[in-house]
Design a protein around this motif. Sequence first.
Motif, PDB file in Angstrom:
ATOM      1  N   GLY A  57      -6.277  -7.888  -1.427  1.00 45.68           N
ATOM      2  CA  GLY A  57      -7.230  -7.877  -0.418  1.00 45.68           C
ATOM      3  C   GLY A  57      -7.773  -9.056  -0.235  1.00 45.68           C
ATOM      4  N   GLU A  75      -6.204  -0.518  -1.846  1.00 47.36           N
ATOM      5  CA  GLU A  75      -6.312   0.229  -0.167  1.00 47.36           C
ATOM      6  C   GLU A  75      -6.124   1.511  -0.539  1.00 47.36           C
ATOM      7  N   GLU A 114      -4.810  -7.703   3.883  1.00 45.40           N
ATOM      8  CA  GLU A 114      -6.431  -7.080   3.439  1.00 45.40           C
ATOM      9  C   GLU A 114      -6.550  -5.742   3.461  1.00 45.40           C
ATOM     10  N   TRP A 115      -5.566  -5.624   3.944  1.00 43.31           N
ATOM     11  CA  TRP A 115      -5.088  -4.194   3.893  1.00 43.31           C
ATOM     12  C   TRP A 115      -3.979  -3.299   3.313  1.00 43.31           C
ATOM     13  N   ASP A 116      -3.064  -4.371   3.733  1.00 46.24           N
ATOM     14  CA  ASP A 116      -1.642  -3.891   3.003  1.00 46.24           C
ATOM     15  C   ASP A 116      -1.752  -4.133   1.218  1.00 46.24           C
ATOM     16  N   GLU A 148      -7.621   5.563  -1.493  1.00 49.51           N
ATOM     17  CA  GLU A 148      -6.951   6.147  -0.169  1.00 49.51           C
ATOM     18  C   GLU A 148      -6.617   7.400  -1.312  1.00 49.51           C
ATOM     19  N   LYS A 152       0.790  -1.232   0.075  1.00 51.36           N
ATOM     20  CA  LYS A 152       0.095   0.242  -0.242  1.00 51.36           C
ATOM     21  C   LYS A 152       0.569   1.128  -0.002  1.00 51.36           C
TER      22      LYS A 152
END
Length: 255
Positions: A194, A213, A207-209, A217, A166
């Motif tokens: 993800g 995402e 799941e976030w990296d 953002e 990310k």
Amino acid sequence: MRLVIDTDARTVTAERGAAREEHPLDSPAAFDLITEHWVTVGWTQKYAYGFTWLGRPVIQLPEDMIRIQEVLHRVKPDVIVETGVAHGGSLVYYASLCKATDKGRVIGVDIEIRPHNRAAIEAHPLAGYITLIEGSSTAPETVAQVKGLIRPGERVLVLLDSNHSKAHVRAELDLYAELVSPGSYIVATDGIMGALAGRPGSQPGWEWDNPTEAAREFQAANPQFTLEENVFAFNEGKIARHVTYWPSAYLRRAA
């Protein structure tokens, strides 16, 4: 989720805790459920590592290649910038589209272009359409080199396919978005990471990296860009959802 494919009853059943949904096997809903798992299992088994384009390995899902071709045909960029070179197959693919349409050229950026890959790319019949830059895609000197190769008024499209963390993708978005022409795109590829969290070959935090995402953002901070799914340029079928490794990837700059 528990997925049951019953070829005798010709049904597909998805069970999520107490929730249960059943669909005819020959239905768009069943296709979506099956494809969701086919795509992720294909990633873990390196399905995309089995293709070449005009002699060079191209590590992409074939549908994503066709979809980006549709975008390129619509945008008609003068310059295609891709971060991440690997074996050079994607660069050759884009170069072949430039040659076929008699428009455009390709700039490939990678922190390390291995000598045998460089030699193969530079010896390729389409090498005249490709410029290679070796260096970190987020290093100021690398970005300056890319900018120096773009002439005033040229229409630019950017694809990000290097380090997929990310933080790195967000940095690339911040650095390369200014090159994107109005009405064109910057594409953060491989956001499927993800959906792969916890699967074989994944890393903690996926799941976030992941690129999706980063794209979300970035868009929230840059309203001149719209995060959109690639539209179907042609569709006489019943399927309305893409089979892709690039979900939520396309950031379009306002015209």
